[in-house]
Design a protein around this motif. Structure first.
Motif, PDB file in Angstrom:
ATOM      1  N   CYS A 109       0.800  -1.231   0.092  1.00  0.00           N
ATOM      2  CA  CYS A 109       0.101  -0.056   0.131  1.00  0.00           C
ATOM      3  C   CYS A 109       0.903   1.375  -0.082  1.00  0.00           C
ATOM      4  CB  CYS A 109      -1.063  -0.069   1.228  1.00  0.00           C
ATOM      5  SG  CYS A 109      -2.061  -1.126   1.263  1.00  0.00           S
ATOM      6  N   GLY A 110       2.125   1.096   0.006  1.00  0.00           N
ATOM      7  CA  GLY A 110       3.067   2.264   0.044  1.00  0.00           C
ATOM      8  C   GLY A 110       3.370   2.822   1.321  1.00  0.00           C
ATOM      9  N   ALA A 111       2.832   2.049   2.555  1.00  0.00           N
ATOM     10  CA  ALA A 111       3.232   2.565   3.691  1.00  0.00           C
ATOM     11  C   ALA A 111       4.593   1.893   4.408  1.00  0.00           C
ATOM     12  CB  ALA A 111       1.940   2.163   4.906  1.00  0.00           C
ATOM     13  N   LYS A 112       5.082   2.636   5.536  1.00  0.00           N
ATOM     14  CA  LYS A 112       6.229   2.340   5.939  1.00  0.00           C
ATOM     15  C   LYS A 112       5.933   1.461   7.191  1.00  0.00           C
ATOM     16  CE  LYS A 112      10.098   4.282   8.631  1.00  0.00           C
ATOM     17  NZ  LYS A 112      11.183   3.536   8.445  1.00  0.00           N
ATOM     18  N   VAL A 113       6.696   0.069   7.117  1.00  0.00           N
ATOM     19  CA  VAL A 113       6.378  -0.782   8.311  1.00  0.00           C
ATOM     20  C   VAL A 113       7.083  -0.584   9.577  1.00  0.00           C
ATOM     21  CG1 VAL A 113       6.564  -3.312   9.021  1.00  0.00           C
ATOM     22  CG2 VAL A 113       5.253  -2.746   6.969  1.00  0.00           C
ATOM     23  N   ARG A 114       6.833  -0.375  10.506  1.00  0.00           N
ATOM     24  CA  ARG A 114       7.699  -0.407  11.707  1.00  0.00           C
ATOM     25  C   ARG A 114       7.555  -1.577  12.545  1.00  0.00           C
ATOM     26  NH1 ARG A 114       7.278   5.077  14.852  1.00  0.00           N
ATOM     27  NH2 ARG A 114       8.980   4.066  15.771  1.00  0.00           N
ATOM     28  N   PHE A 115       8.620  -2.326  12.774  1.00  0.00           N
ATOM     29  CA  PHE A 115       8.428  -3.633  13.585  1.00  0.00           C
ATOM     30  C   PHE A 115       8.283  -3.147  14.998  1.00  0.00           C
ATOM     31  CE2 PHE A 115      10.321  -5.640   9.740  1.00  0.00           C
ATOM     32  CZ  PHE A 115       8.921  -6.234   9.296  1.00  0.00           C
ATOM     33  N   VAL A 116       7.446  -3.930  15.879  1.00  0.00           N
ATOM     34  CA  VAL A 116       7.649  -3.907  17.445  1.00  0.00           C
ATOM     35  C   VAL A 116       8.117  -5.294  17.887  1.00  0.00           C
ATOM     36  CG1 VAL A 116       6.075  -3.428  19.351  1.00  0.00           C
ATOM     37  CG2 VAL A 116       5.715  -2.309  17.239  1.00  0.00           C
ATOM     38  N   ASP A 117       9.042  -5.092  18.837  1.00  0.00           N
ATOM     39  CA  ASP A 117       9.555  -6.331  19.327  1.00  0.00           C
ATOM     40  C   ASP A 117       8.410  -6.998  20.228  1.00  0.00           C
ATOM     41  OD1 ASP A 117      11.324  -8.444  19.908  1.00  0.00           O
ATOM     42  OD2 ASP A 117      12.695  -7.142  21.198  1.00  0.00           O
ATOM     43  N   ILE A 118       8.901  -8.359  20.555  1.00  0.00           N
ATOM     44  CA  ILE A 118       7.912  -9.210  21.320  1.00  0.00           C
ATOM     45  C   ILE A 118       8.204  -8.903  22.816  1.00  0.00           C
ATOM     46  CG2 ILE A 118       7.120 -10.512  19.545  1.00  0.00           C
ATOM     47  CD1 ILE A 118       9.192 -13.043  21.188  1.00  0.00           C
ATOM     48  N   ARG A 119       7.347  -9.257  23.690  1.00  0.00           N
ATOM     49  CA  ARG A 119       7.817  -9.532  24.981  1.00  0.00           C
ATOM     50  C   ARG A 119       8.882 -10.578  25.195  1.00  0.00           C
ATOM     51  NH1 ARG A 119       3.079  -8.920  29.905  1.00  0.00           N
ATOM     52  NH2 ARG A 119       4.351  -9.505  31.588  1.00  0.00           N
ATOM     53  N   LYS A 120       9.512 -10.522  26.323  1.00  0.00           N
ATOM     54  CA  LYS A 120      10.648 -11.409  26.257  1.00  0.00           C
ATOM     55  C   LYS A 120       9.913 -12.902  26.741  1.00  0.00           C
ATOM     56  CE  LYS A 120      14.763 -12.707  28.150  1.00  0.00           C
ATOM     57  NZ  LYS A 120      14.742 -14.295  27.711  1.00  0.00           N
ATOM     58  N   ASP A 121      10.072 -13.838  25.982  1.00  0.00           N
ATOM     59  CA  ASP A 121       9.483 -15.154  26.188  1.00  0.00           C
ATOM     60  C   ASP A 121       7.769 -15.027  26.006  1.00  0.00           C
ATOM     61  OD1 ASP A 121      11.799 -16.593  26.928  1.00  0.00           O
ATOM     62  OD2 ASP A 121      11.603 -15.879  28.939  1.00  0.00           O
ATOM     63  N   GLY A 122       7.386 -14.049  25.354  1.00  0.00           N
ATOM     64  CA  GLY A 122       6.106 -14.082  24.968  1.00  0.00           C
ATOM     65  C   GLY A 122       5.182 -13.753  25.982  1.00  0.00           C
ATOM     66  N   ASP A 123       3.697 -13.913  25.894  1.00  0.00           N
ATOM     67  CA  ASP A 123       2.779 -13.612  27.052  1.00  0.00           C
ATOM     68  C   ASP A 123       3.048 -14.291  28.172  1.00  0.00           C
ATOM     69  OD1 ASP A 123      -0.056 -12.496  27.481  1.00  0.00           O
ATOM     70  OD2 ASP A 123      -0.225 -14.545  28.053  1.00  0.00           O
ATOM     71  N   PRO A 124       3.009 -14.019  29.654  1.00  0.00           N
ATOM     72  CA  PRO A 124       3.351 -14.927  30.474  1.00  0.00           C
ATOM     73  C   PRO A 124       2.315 -16.029  30.690  1.00  0.00           C
ATOM     74  CG  PRO A 124       2.836 -12.586  31.206  1.00  0.00           C
ATOM     75  CD  PRO A 124       2.774 -12.529  29.538  1.00  0.00           C
ATOM     76  N   ASP A 125       1.221 -15.987  30.303  1.00  0.00           N
ATOM     77  CA  ASP A 125       0.219 -17.106  30.384  1.00  0.00           C
ATOM     78  C   ASP A 125       0.212 -18.106  29.288  1.00  0.00           C
ATOM     79  OD1 ASP A 125      -0.817 -16.332  32.973  1.00  0.00           O
ATOM     80  OD2 ASP A 125      -2.147 -15.018  31.875  1.00  0.00           O
TER      81      ASP A 125
END
Ligand SMILES: Cc1ncc(COP(=O)(O)O)c(C=O)c1O
Length: 442
Positions: A109-125
């Motif tokens: 679509c012409g947009a800029k993607v900005r990546f966001v890191d994950i939480r360490k080891d993912g969701d706690p549950d």
């Protein structure tokens, strides 16, 4: 242990799907037509209620038209972004830990993607590698138009938290003005209706997954269970051959009702965007004397065919049974992983029920090399495994540099995906568990 051959994710196609495809082939109508329209209604009903047994054929008016079938989830996400008016100069936030389609649709679509890191080891549950929500909040700027959330492996993100974040940041959001074209005007009205960053759920893995939520499309609702496709502003599903629910290739987009826009208008724009911008589809053109059409935009070609929909209709009949069998297999894997001290996704957590699309395990103390050797050892024993996913920033197309995303890299480096599908017998599942035990000992 006698050698068995365990595939990773073969399609589960019964005589029912085969008969429906044959009937479609004989019917004289094989491209987008009545079966695609029926599948859209049945999917909308399923997503709204979690039930697949309504007579949507006779009761079409009872169910919304907020589902449109397309040829892939990638097309579904891309068309959602076009509808939203996302274009050059805009930014779309995407988790670093996902498949390329979650990001490439925004690039198209012409947009800029900005990546966001994950939480360490993912969701706690659940241990699902979803974005770190604090980092997500920090990443929203005046340019952000959408956030793509990924219900990876069938596990549903924390949408109450995500909507809380985009609401809190709404002061940074300026809706795009109308450019006077039907598409540009629609995008502007959708952005004004939302008044904040849009939440686009990548539900490629999560048809039939659900979560107890207090917000739907950011609006408070009575706390209750909602199914993927009826929680985020827009959602995209994949029916690719390796998915729980398949039409060989295929996908669907769904959306929620909006203040300033009619569902019928959104549905119509999906039809136009997916069929060359042509204002009459092939079926409408077959009506006597009805040959003439206009092209209202130079758009895309990504419609679903009735042959694909035939597969989908019968898969939907069987889907609750398929999900129940996946749950049995996941429970057997849970027990063995817990016994071996191996980390794994938790598909049933407080208020969240996953469809068990992927079974990701993480081996404590392993590096990439040991992980790869484990995959080889499993392959030597006839068991196909996989890795979901190599983080996107590591890929050439996205810069081949993961240094800014340490949690995504850490999650990936000791991860293996075990085969989970409905052609596995109990003996096959036992065999996979025995192979894992043996490979880990080795
Ligand atoms: C997370 C995710 N999003 C999107 C897609 C794209 O799906 P499709 O192949 O239907 O375009 C996939 C495909 O595997 C996926 O895993």
């Amino acid at each position: 242990m006698d050698m068995r051959k365990i595939s990773f994710s073969p399609p589960d196609i019964s005589e029912l799907e085969i008969a429906e495809v044959v009937e479609t082939l004989k019917s004289g109508w094989i491209t987008t037509g009545p079966r695609t329209k029926l599948l859209e209604r049945r999917l909308a009903a399923y997503i709204e209620t979690g039930r697949n047994d309504f007579d949507t054929e006779r009761e079409t008016e009872r169910w919304s038209n907020r589902a449109v079938c397309l040829n892939s989830a990638t097309a579904a996400e891309e068309l959602c972004l076009h509808l939203l008016g996302v274009k050059e100069g805009d930014e779309v936030l995407v988790p670093a830990y996902t498949y390329t389609a979650s990001a490439s649709a925004a690039v198209h679509c012409g947009a800029k993607v900005r990546f966001v890191d994950i939480r360490k080891d993912g969701d706690p549950d659940t241990h699902m590698p979803e974005m770190d929500y604090d980092m997500l909040e920090d990443a929203i700027t005046e340019k952000t138009k959408a956030v793509v959330t990924v219900d990876l492996g069938g596990i549903v993100c924390d949408y109450d938290r995500i909507f809380e974040i985009v609401e809190r940041k709404k002061h940074l959001f300026t809706p795009v003005g109308s450019d006077g074209t039907p598409l540009g005007d629609l995008g502007s009205r959708i952005q004004r209706s939302l008044g904040r960053v849009a939440v686009l759920a990548d539900c490629a893995h999560s048809l039939g997954s659900s979560r107890v939520v207090e917000h739907v499309g950011g609006k408070p609702v009575e706390k209750g269970r909602r199914f993927c496709g009826a929680i985020a502003d827009f959602s995209s599903f994949s029916f690719h051959a390796v998915k729980n629910f398949t039409t060989a290739e295929g996908g669907a987009a769904t959306w929620l009702p909006m203040d300033r826009v009619d569902d019928a208008e959104i549905y119509k724009m999906f039809q136009l965007l997916s069929l060359h911008g042509q204002n009459k589809d092939a079926l409408a053109k077959t009506k006597l004397g009805s040959w003439e059409y206009d092209i209202v935009g130079p758009w895309y070609k990504c419609n679903m065919t009735d042959i694909m929909a035939a597969l989908g209709l019968r898969q939907l009949d069987r889907y609750p049974g398929l999900l129940a069998r996946r749950a049995e297999i996941a429970a057997r894997y849970d027990a063995v992983c817990d016994e071996l001290g191996v980390g794994h996704l938790v598909h049933q957590a407080d208020g969240m029920t996953s469809n068990r699309h992927l079974y990701l395990i993480r081996i404590p103390g392993f590096g990439e090399e040991e992980r790869n050797r484990l995959i080889e050892r499993m392959a030597e024993m006839g068991v196909a495994t996989n890795v979901h996913y190599k983080p996107l920033p590591m890929m050439t197309a996205y810069g081949a540099d993961c240094t800014g995303f340490p949690n995504a890299y850490d999650y990936y480096h000791n991860l293996v995906s075990l085969p989970i599908h409905t052609l596995l017998s109990d003996e096959d599942v036992d065999y996979v568990c025995a192979a894992l035990r043996k490979a880990l000992k080795g």
